[in-house]
Design an enzyme around this catalytic site. Sequence first.
Site, PDB file in Angstrom:
ATOM      1  N   SER A 207       0.943  -1.330  -0.120  1.00  0.00           N
ATOM      2  CA  SER A 207       0.126  -0.020   0.076  1.00  0.00           C
ATOM      3  C   SER A 207       0.770   1.211  -0.024  1.00  0.00           C
ATOM      4  CB  SER A 207      -0.732  -0.082   0.956  1.00  0.00           C
ATOM      5  OG  SER A 207      -2.127   0.923   1.130  1.00  0.00           O
TER       6      SER A 207
ATOM      7  N   HIS B 159      -6.929  -6.499   0.623  1.00  0.00           N
ATOM      8  CA  HIS B 159      -5.812  -5.744   0.619  1.00  0.00           C
ATOM      9  C   HIS B 159      -4.556  -6.262   1.309  1.00  0.00           C
ATOM     10  CE1 HIS B 159      -3.749  -2.056  -0.270  1.00  0.00           C
ATOM     11  NE2 HIS B 159      -3.822  -1.643   1.161  1.00  0.00           N
TER      12      HIS B 159
ATOM     13  N   ASP C 153      -9.282  -7.023  -3.569  1.00  0.00           N
ATOM     14  CA  ASP C 153      -8.390  -5.686  -3.022  1.00  0.00           C
ATOM     15  C   ASP C 153      -9.187  -4.371  -3.178  1.00  0.00           C
ATOM     16  OD1 ASP C 153      -6.277  -4.107  -2.260  1.00  0.00           O
ATOM     17  OD2 ASP C 153      -4.941  -5.751  -3.112  1.00  0.00           O
TER      18      ASP C 153
END
Length: 295
Positions: free
Chosen positions: A107, A273, A246
């Site tokens: 991320s 995610h 995700d």
Amino acid sequence: MANIREEYVDYRGFKTYCKIVGENEPGKKTLLMLHGGPGDCHNYLLPYADMADRYGRQIVFYDQIGCGKSAIPHQQDDFYAYDLWVDEFYAVREALGLDDIHLFGNSWGGMLGMLCMMKDDAGVNSFVINSSPVRIATWLSEANRLIKYLPEDMQRAIAEAERTGDYDTPEAKAAYDEYYKRHVVGLYEKDYPGYINDTFAGVGECYQVMQGASEFVVTGKMKDWDVREGVKGIKVPCMALSGTDDEGTPLVVKEGVDLIPGCEWTLIQGAPHIANVTHPRECLEAVEGFVSRFE
């Protein structure tokens, strides 16, 4: 069982916490992990520590300054900026002697890794970009699209929370819990493992400064994030890693895959995610399978 060492690195008058798991077997290089946020900590990535026992590879985590065990006293907003964490990346590597590594970023961690690889990629042999956008507008568009698949009462609860800033109503909590189950953690909050609870309990103030109040509206310094031109110059071998479920949707990830030269892509069926929570075997195998080609 791999040995674990903890160290603190001096950085800008504060201390950056580092966790070193295991040692490298002959022919292996250390994998350095960059966590997300900005404002989370390394805990939610701890399933990757199993790579030390499973593959004989040293895994190094650190909590970015202002996060987790690298928490600092309240700072003015101008303290937090991309360069703070870019410079810290090189400071940690120098202090720990990590001059010949593989890199992993989840991320925001992948975004940070992109910035670092655009600046100076010396000593980085490969880079796994785990569900990271090259443009924040695409991320937000997709996040708000995903909301539309929630029940209508939950859509209304999220809209109301975003409007009022009150995220603590029972309706809002239930709606965000459903979104996180579907697209972020893959579990309802009541089922979170301890390392996920530890991560979410200690989110630093830098999240507010850089991101904002929630996943769906970026009001902080990242609101103009767009590195589509910059990533075209990345030379390190890269692999994108993401899940079909995700919040960093395939559309988000493909935007980077198409721009980063030679970037490969592993898409894990059914993964959210933080894919390592629900799909640890697939994640570890994908990462090891990629980085081991670049020893």
